[in-house]
Motif scaffolding. Structure first.
Motif, mmCIF file in Angstrom:
data_model
loop_
_atom_site.group_PDB
_atom_site.id
_atom_site.type_symbol
_atom_site.label_atom_id
_atom_site.label_comp_id
_atom_site.label_asym_id
_atom_site.label_seq_id
_atom_site.Cartn_x
_atom_site.Cartn_y
_atom_site.Cartn_z
ATOM 1 N N TYR A 181 0.809 -1.095 0.085
ATOM 2 C CA TYR A 181 -0.037 0.042 0.133
ATOM 3 C C TYR A 181 0.893 1.117 -0.188
ATOM 4 O O TYR A 181 1.667 1.432 1.055
ATOM 5 C CB TYR A 181 -1.091 0.054 1.368
ATOM 6 N N HIS A 182 0.960 2.021 -1.315
ATOM 7 C CA HIS A 182 1.830 3.035 -1.256
ATOM 8 C C HIS A 182 0.946 4.414 -1.754
ATOM 9 O O HIS A 182 1.725 5.305 -1.996
ATOM 10 C CB HIS A 182 2.816 2.823 -2.115
ATOM 11 N N SER A 183 -0.192 4.547 -1.874
ATOM 12 C CA SER A 183 -1.044 5.619 -2.304
ATOM 13 C C SER A 183 -1.391 6.609 -1.493
ATOM 14 O O SER A 183 -1.367 6.232 -0.341
ATOM 15 C CB SER A 183 -2.036 4.907 -3.344
ATOM 16 N N VAL A 184 -2.267 7.593 -2.031
ATOM 17 C CA VAL A 184 -2.801 8.594 -1.111
ATOM 18 C C VAL A 184 -4.537 8.068 -1.531
ATOM 19 O O VAL A 184 -4.644 8.031 -2.413
ATOM 20 C CB VAL A 184 -2.556 10.004 -1.685
ATOM 21 N N TYR A 185 -5.222 8.149 -0.441
ATOM 22 C CA TYR A 185 -6.548 7.605 -0.610
ATOM 23 C C TYR A 185 -7.336 8.899 -0.075
ATOM 24 O O TYR A 185 -7.184 9.366 1.051
ATOM 25 C CB TYR A 185 -6.863 6.347 0.110
ATOM 26 N N ASP A 186 -8.553 9.108 -0.438
ATOM 27 C CA ASP A 186 -9.476 9.747 0.235
ATOM 28 C C ASP A 186 -10.077 8.839 1.431
ATOM 29 O O ASP A 186 -10.121 7.628 1.206
ATOM 30 C CB ASP A 186 -10.866 10.068 -0.757
ATOM 31 N N LEU A 187 -10.453 9.667 2.385
ATOM 32 C CA LEU A 187 -10.802 8.944 3.819
ATOM 33 C C LEU A 187 -12.229 8.737 3.302
ATOM 34 O O LEU A 187 -13.111 9.171 2.951
ATOM 35 C CB LEU A 187 -10.946 9.820 4.816
ATOM 36 N N ARG A 188 -12.595 7.169 3.436
ATOM 37 C CA ARG A 188 -13.973 6.549 3.090
ATOM 38 C C ARG A 188 -15.139 7.046 3.989
ATOM 39 O O ARG A 188 -14.665 7.189 5.360
ATOM 40 C CB ARG A 188 -13.880 5.275 3.014
ATOM 41 N N GLU A 189 -16.346 7.317 3.580
ATOM 42 C CA GLU A 189 -17.238 7.814 4.521
ATOM 43 C C GLU A 189 -17.440 6.719 5.743
ATOM 44 O O GLU A 189 -17.693 7.009 6.808
ATOM 45 C CB GLU A 189 -18.703 7.704 3.820
ATOM 46 N N ARG A 190 -17.387 5.401 5.171
ATOM 47 C CA ARG A 190 -17.475 4.386 6.323
ATOM 48 C C ARG A 190 -16.407 4.206 7.387
ATOM 49 O O ARG A 190 -16.570 3.613 8.394
ATOM 50 C CB ARG A 190 -17.860 3.043 5.777
ATOM 51 N N ALA A 191 -15.285 5.080 7.213
ATOM 52 C CA ALA A 191 -14.220 5.049 8.244
ATOM 53 C C ALA A 191 -14.075 6.473 9.008
ATOM 54 O O ALA A 191 -13.256 6.271 9.834
ATOM 55 C CB ALA A 191 -12.919 4.789 7.270
ATOM 56 N N ARG A 192 -14.814 7.420 8.763
ATOM 57 C CA ARG A 192 -14.844 8.435 9.534
ATOM 58 C C ARG A 192 -15.127 8.386 10.891
ATOM 59 O O ARG A 192 -14.171 9.120 11.857
ATOM 60 C CB ARG A 192 -15.971 9.495 8.786
ATOM 61 N N ASP A 193 -16.219 7.691 11.374
ATOM 62 C CA ASP A 193 -16.182 7.525 12.990
ATOM 63 C C ASP A 193 -15.111 6.596 13.500
ATOM 64 O O ASP A 193 -14.439 7.042 14.551
ATOM 65 C CB ASP A 193 -17.471 6.597 13.341
ATOM 66 N N ALA A 194 -14.519 5.765 12.824
ATOM 67 C CA ALA A 194 -13.345 5.027 13.273
ATOM 68 C C ALA A 194 -12.105 5.917 13.268
ATOM 69 O O ALA A 194 -11.181 5.730 14.227
ATOM 70 C CB ALA A 194 -13.152 3.682 12.395
#
Length: 140
Positions: free
Chosen positions: A110-123
């Motif tokens: 894993y070496h990229s830049v990712y958008d923060l997923r909606e389902r991961a915001r609370d976590a």
């Protein structure tokens, strides 16, 4: 700025680097093995990759592997050349640290830049709170 570094808590070099980064004042840290880190990774990626991860909650971006290393070098104020070397030589640096720390597994790819997923915001919020509670008080 609310950012959290997820690092290999079994690696003495990684733990030392995470502690040093806290001195920057804008990066918290939490070991990969921590329950909050595991929950965030699962929610963000649909699995729990073993990789260095930097979560920028304010920008809603997740940096992984060499992208995380480059972003941290930039935030630390390293010259562009040094930051570029960290990024370009990430695999070699990671391998050397793995051997020196007797790491029992290789980092996942894993070496990229990712958008923060909606389902991961609370976590991600829980991750930040956990990193704050784990932080050592820094000497004045």
């Amino acid at each position: 700025m609310r950012s959290v570094l997820i690092y290999d808590g079994d690696c003495i070099y990684c733990s030392g680097a995470a502690k040093a980064l806290r001195r920057l004042g804008d990066v918290g840290s939490i070991p990969w093995e921590h329950e909050a880190a595991q929950r965030f990774l699962e929610d963000q990626f649909g699995e729990v990759p073993f990789a260095m991860i930097l979560v920028d909650l304010d920008a809603e971006v997740v940096y992984a592997g060499r992208s995380a290393a480059k972003e941290l070098a930039d935030r630390a104020g390293m010259p562009t050349l040094a930051s570029d070397i960290v990024s370009a030589e990430y695999d070699t640096i990671s391998k050397v640290i793995g051997v020196a720390s007797r790491r029992e597994r290789e980092p996942d790819d894993y070496h990229s830049v990712y958008d923060l997923r909606e389902r991961a915001r609370d976590a991600a919020d829980e991750l930040f709170e956990a990193s704050v509670s784990l932080s050592d008080p820094l000497p004045e």
